[in-house]
Design a protein around this motif. Structure first.
Motif, PDB file in Angstrom:
ATOM      1  N   PHE A 182      35.292 -33.993  73.056  1.00 16.13           N
ATOM      2  CA  PHE A 182      35.018 -35.193  73.984  1.00 16.13           C
ATOM      3  C   PHE A 182      34.027 -36.292  73.254  1.00 16.13           C
ATOM      4  CE2 PHE A 182      31.863 -37.095  76.784  1.00 16.13           C
ATOM      5  CZ  PHE A 182      32.645 -37.906  77.480  1.00 16.13           C
ATOM      6  N   LYS A 183      33.199 -35.784  72.527  1.00 14.30           N
ATOM      7  CA  LYS A 183      32.287 -37.034  71.956  1.00 14.30           C
ATOM      8  C   LYS A 183      32.840 -37.665  70.922  1.00 14.30           C
ATOM      9  CE  LYS A 183      27.547 -36.953  69.455  1.00 14.30           C
ATOM     10  NZ  LYS A 183      28.152 -37.795  68.510  1.00 14.30           N
ATOM     11  N   VAL A 184      33.797 -36.982  70.138  1.00 17.41           N
ATOM     12  CA  VAL A 184      34.256 -37.699  68.947  1.00 17.41           C
ATOM     13  C   VAL A 184      35.600 -38.543  69.706  1.00 17.41           C
ATOM     14  CG1 VAL A 184      36.030 -37.268  66.929  1.00 17.41           C
ATOM     15  CG2 VAL A 184      33.795 -36.133  67.118  1.00 17.41           C
ATOM     16  N   GLY A 185      36.361 -37.903  70.617  1.00 19.41           N
ATOM     17  CA  GLY A 185      37.246 -38.741  70.964  1.00 19.41           C
ATOM     18  C   GLY A 185      36.637 -40.004  71.816  1.00 19.41           C
ATOM     19  N   PHE A 186      35.707 -39.707  72.438  1.00 22.65           N
ATOM     20  CA  PHE A 186      35.214 -40.821  73.226  1.00 22.65           C
ATOM     21  C   PHE A 186      34.707 -42.066  72.413  1.00 22.65           C
ATOM     22  CE2 PHE A 186      31.291 -43.450  74.770  1.00 22.65           C
ATOM     23  CZ  PHE A 186      31.686 -43.387  76.040  1.00 22.65           C
ATOM     24  N   GLU A 187      34.085 -41.645  71.300  1.00 21.75           N
ATOM     25  CA  GLU A 187      33.429 -42.754  70.366  1.00 21.75           C
ATOM     26  C   GLU A 187      34.755 -43.116  69.745  1.00 21.75           C
ATOM     27  OE1 GLU A 187      30.638 -40.707  67.598  1.00 21.75           O
ATOM     28  OE2 GLU A 187      29.115 -40.663  69.595  1.00 21.75           O
ATOM     29  N   ASP A 207      38.748 -51.566  67.721  1.00 19.09           N
ATOM     30  CA  ASP A 207      40.373 -51.802  67.373  1.00 19.09           C
ATOM     31  C   ASP A 207      41.186 -50.520  68.097  1.00 19.09           C
ATOM     32  OD1 ASP A 207      39.447 -49.638  65.957  1.00 19.09           O
ATOM     33  OD2 ASP A 207      40.406 -50.037  64.345  1.00 19.09           O
ATOM     34  N   GLU A 208      40.515 -49.818  69.007  1.00 14.58           N
ATOM     35  CA  GLU A 208      41.347 -48.972  69.868  1.00 14.58           C
ATOM     36  C   GLU A 208      42.086 -49.497  70.968  1.00 14.58           C
ATOM     37  OE1 GLU A 208      43.589 -46.198  70.108  1.00 14.58           O
ATOM     38  OE2 GLU A 208      42.133 -45.601  68.867  1.00 14.58           O
ATOM     39  N   GLU A 209      43.390 -49.211  71.444  1.00 16.05           N
ATOM     40  CA  GLU A 209      43.956 -49.690  72.469  1.00 16.05           C
ATOM     41  C   GLU A 209      44.530 -48.616  73.215  1.00 16.05           C
ATOM     42  OE1 GLU A 209      46.593 -52.961  71.697  1.00 16.05           O
ATOM     43  OE2 GLU A 209      45.201 -53.799  70.423  1.00 16.05           O
ATOM     44  N   ARG A 210      44.503 -47.170  72.560  1.00 17.46           N
ATOM     45  CA  ARG A 210      45.031 -46.369  73.499  1.00 17.46           C
ATOM     46  C   ARG A 210      44.517 -45.539  74.513  1.00 17.46           C
ATOM     47  NH1 ARG A 210      45.949 -42.120  68.882  1.00 17.46           N
ATOM     48  NH2 ARG A 210      43.980 -43.081  68.304  1.00 17.46           N
ATOM     49  N   GLU A 211      45.115 -45.144  75.516  1.00 15.73           N
ATOM     50  CA  GLU A 211      44.073 -44.582  76.527  1.00 15.73           C
ATOM     51  C   GLU A 211      43.254 -43.459  75.928  1.00 15.73           C
ATOM     52  OE1 GLU A 211      44.158 -45.716  79.719  1.00 15.73           O
ATOM     53  OE2 GLU A 211      45.442 -47.155  79.120  1.00 15.73           O
ATOM     54  N   MET A 212      42.301 -43.207  76.986  1.00 13.40           N
ATOM     55  CA  MET A 212      41.213 -42.044  76.549  1.00 13.40           C
ATOM     56  C   MET A 212      41.913 -40.589  76.098  1.00 13.40           C
ATOM     57  SD  MET A 212      37.641 -41.225  77.973  1.00 13.40           S
ATOM     58  CE  MET A 212      36.619 -40.079  77.229  1.00 13.40           C
ATOM     59  N   ALA A 213      42.564 -40.444  77.186  1.00 11.94           N
ATOM     60  CA  ALA A 213      43.431 -38.934  77.156  1.00 11.94           C
ATOM     61  C   ALA A 213      43.969 -38.846  75.835  1.00 11.94           C
ATOM     62  CB  ALA A 213      44.201 -38.751  78.485  1.00 11.94           C
ATOM     63  N   VAL A 252      43.700 -40.268  72.931  1.00 15.00           N
ATOM     64  CA  VAL A 252      42.684 -40.111  71.784  1.00 15.00           C
ATOM     65  C   VAL A 252      41.886 -38.822  71.972  1.00 15.00           C
ATOM     66  CG1 VAL A 252      40.772 -41.099  70.761  1.00 15.00           C
ATOM     67  CG2 VAL A 252      42.517 -42.846  71.730  1.00 15.00           C
ATOM     68  N   VAL A 253      41.456 -38.471  73.036  1.00 12.03           N
ATOM     69  CA  VAL A 253      40.835 -36.977  72.989  1.00 12.03           C
ATOM     70  C   VAL A 253      41.988 -36.103  72.654  1.00 12.03           C
ATOM     71  CG1 VAL A 253      39.700 -35.533  74.607  1.00 12.03           C
ATOM     72  CG2 VAL A 253      39.055 -37.923  74.736  1.00 12.03           C
ATOM     73  N   ARG A 254      43.070 -35.832  73.361  1.00  9.74           N
ATOM     74  CA  ARG A 254      44.134 -34.742  72.961  1.00  9.74           C
ATOM     75  C   ARG A 254      44.274 -34.844  71.382  1.00  9.74           C
ATOM     76  NH1 ARG A 254      47.424 -31.764  76.398  1.00  9.74           N
ATOM     77  NH2 ARG A 254      46.610 -31.917  78.310  1.00  9.74           N
ATOM     78  N   GLU A 255      44.340 -36.141  70.778  1.00  8.35           N
ATOM     79  CA  GLU A 255      44.476 -36.179  69.413  1.00  8.35           C
ATOM     80  C   GLU A 255      43.101 -35.496  68.614  1.00  8.35           C
ATOM     81  OE1 GLU A 255      44.239 -40.062  66.691  1.00  8.35           O
ATOM     82  OE2 GLU A 255      45.955 -39.831  67.223  1.00  8.35           O
ATOM     83  N   SER A 256      42.065 -35.624  69.137  1.00 10.02           N
ATOM     84  CA  SER A 256      40.951 -35.163  68.431  1.00 10.02           C
ATOM     85  C   SER A 256      40.833 -33.626  68.676  1.00 10.02           C
ATOM     86  CB  SER A 256      39.338 -35.745  69.260  1.00 10.02           C
ATOM     87  OG  SER A 256      39.395 -37.040  69.009  1.00 10.02           O
ATOM     88  N   LEU A 257      41.617 -33.157  69.784  1.00 12.39           N
ATOM     89  CA  LEU A 257      41.475 -31.647  70.090  1.00 12.39           C
ATOM     90  C   LEU A 257      42.585 -31.147  69.210  1.00 12.39           C
ATOM     91  CD1 LEU A 257      40.740 -29.104  71.832  1.00 12.39           C
ATOM     92  CD2 LEU A 257      42.632 -29.966  73.299  1.00 12.39           C
ATOM     93  N   ASP A 258      43.857 -31.810  68.890  1.00 15.16           N
ATOM     94  CA  ASP A 258      44.603 -31.238  67.861  1.00 15.16           C
ATOM     95  C   ASP A 258      44.033 -31.235  66.450  1.00 15.16           C
ATOM     96  OD1 ASP A 258      46.502 -31.197  69.804  1.00 15.16           O
ATOM     97  OD2 ASP A 258      47.733 -33.267  69.241  1.00 15.16           O
ATOM     98  N   GLY A 259      43.126 -32.309  66.177  1.00  9.73           N
ATOM     99  CA  GLY A 259      42.210 -32.160  65.046  1.00  9.73           C
ATOM    100  C   GLY A 259      41.646 -30.991  64.797  1.00  9.73           C
ATOM    101  N   LEU A 260      40.835 -30.611  65.949  1.00  7.10           N
ATOM    102  CA  LEU A 260      40.035 -29.448  65.779  1.00  7.10           C
ATOM    103  C   LEU A 260      40.883 -28.228  65.512  1.00  7.10           C
ATOM    104  CD1 LEU A 260      37.326 -27.914  66.308  1.00  7.10           C
ATOM    105  CD2 LEU A 260      37.792 -27.829  68.696  1.00  7.10           C
ATOM    106  N   ARG A 261      42.199 -28.039  66.306  1.00  3.66           N
ATOM    107  CA  ARG A 261      43.109 -27.128  65.988  1.00  3.66           C
ATOM    108  C   ARG A 261      43.339 -27.017  64.437  1.00  3.66           C
ATOM    109  NH1 ARG A 261      45.917 -28.639  71.547  1.00  3.66           N
ATOM    110  NH2 ARG A 261      45.016 -26.940  72.820  1.00  3.66           N
ATOM    111  N   THR A 262      43.782 -27.994  64.038  1.00  2.00           N
ATOM    112  CA  THR A 262      44.053 -28.100  62.717  1.00  2.00           C
ATOM    113  C   THR A 262      42.822 -27.635  61.679  1.00  2.00           C
ATOM    114  OG1 THR A 262      45.588 -29.914  62.835  1.00  2.00           O
ATOM    115  CG2 THR A 262      44.951 -29.612  60.609  1.00  2.00           C
ATOM    116  N   VAL A 263      41.758 -28.004  61.832  1.00  2.82           N
ATOM    117  CA  VAL A 263      40.468 -27.368  61.189  1.00  2.82           C
ATOM    118  C   VAL A 263      40.497 -25.837  61.234  1.00  2.82           C
ATOM    119  CG1 VAL A 263      38.110 -27.512  61.262  1.00  2.82           C
ATOM    120  CG2 VAL A 263      39.218 -29.527  61.227  1.00  2.82           C
TER     121      VAL A 263
END
Length: 188
Positions: free
Chosen positions: A154-159, A165-171, A173-184
């Motif tokens: 949540f924190k990383v996605g929110f920031e 320069d971010e224009e995408r919806e929060m959901a 960006v947060v999902r992308e951050s969650l995918d990043g965690l899964r990758t890690v």
């Protein structure tokens, strides 16, 4: 704007954020906030305990929404899926609120006392999520680890979402951050 006009709480919150952005948090008084909102100090204190709480008034509601969504996830959902349901619900709160979120974040980032309060809010949210996961049958330390990971996402996605320069919806960006965690977690 007269004192009789509706939404005193919202007017106070808007006035406070404007003044904090213009003058800084420390330099702004409750009297100035009330005056900018067209209200009295007494009215301010009917709605907020102090000038700090103007920025954190919705924290309890946000936490409750997150917890309810995690608890309401299907029984078959693994912890990360339950947290995803919570993250999705929280993202809905921020639809059409990016500019407010950017301004609020800038005020908080500029003040150590407010940064500390923000960290306390996130720690409280993590503890509540861990408790929700335990109620779903997730054992420790998995419940606490999953809750902390959910807050980190949540924190990383929110920031990232409030970046200029971010224009995408929060959901998204947060999902992308969650995918990043899964990758890690997979080690790739």
């Amino acid at each position: 704007m007269g004192r009789w006009e509706p939404d005193a709480r919202g007017r106070l919150a808007s006035a406070a954020l404007e003044l904090y952005s213009e003058r800084g948090y420390e330099q702004t008084t409750v009297a100035e906030i009330a005056k900018r909102a067209g209200l009295t100090e007494r009215t301010f204190f009917r709605h907020y305990a102090d000038k700090r709480e103007v920025l954190f008034a919705g924290a309890g509601d946000l936490q409750e929404l997150f917890v309810q969504a995690v608890e309401g996830a299907p029984e078959s959902a693994v912890p990360v899926e339950a947290l995803t349901a919570g993250l999705d619900a929280v993202c809905e709160v921020f639809v059409d609120r990016r500019e407010y979120a950017r301004r609020r974040h800038a005020v908080i980032a500029a003040n150590a006392e407010l940064r500390e309060r923000e960290l306390i809010k996130l720690a409280s949210m993590s503890a509540a999520l861990a408790a929700a996961l335990r109620r779903r049958g997730v054992a420790e330390p998995a419940a606490s680890l999953a809750a902390e990971a959910g807050i980190a996402v949540f924190k990383v996605g929110f920031e990232r979402w409030i970046a200029a320069d971010e224009e995408r919806e929060m959901a998204q960006v947060v999902r992308e951050s969650l995918d990043g965690l899964r990758t890690v977690a997979r080690g790739r």
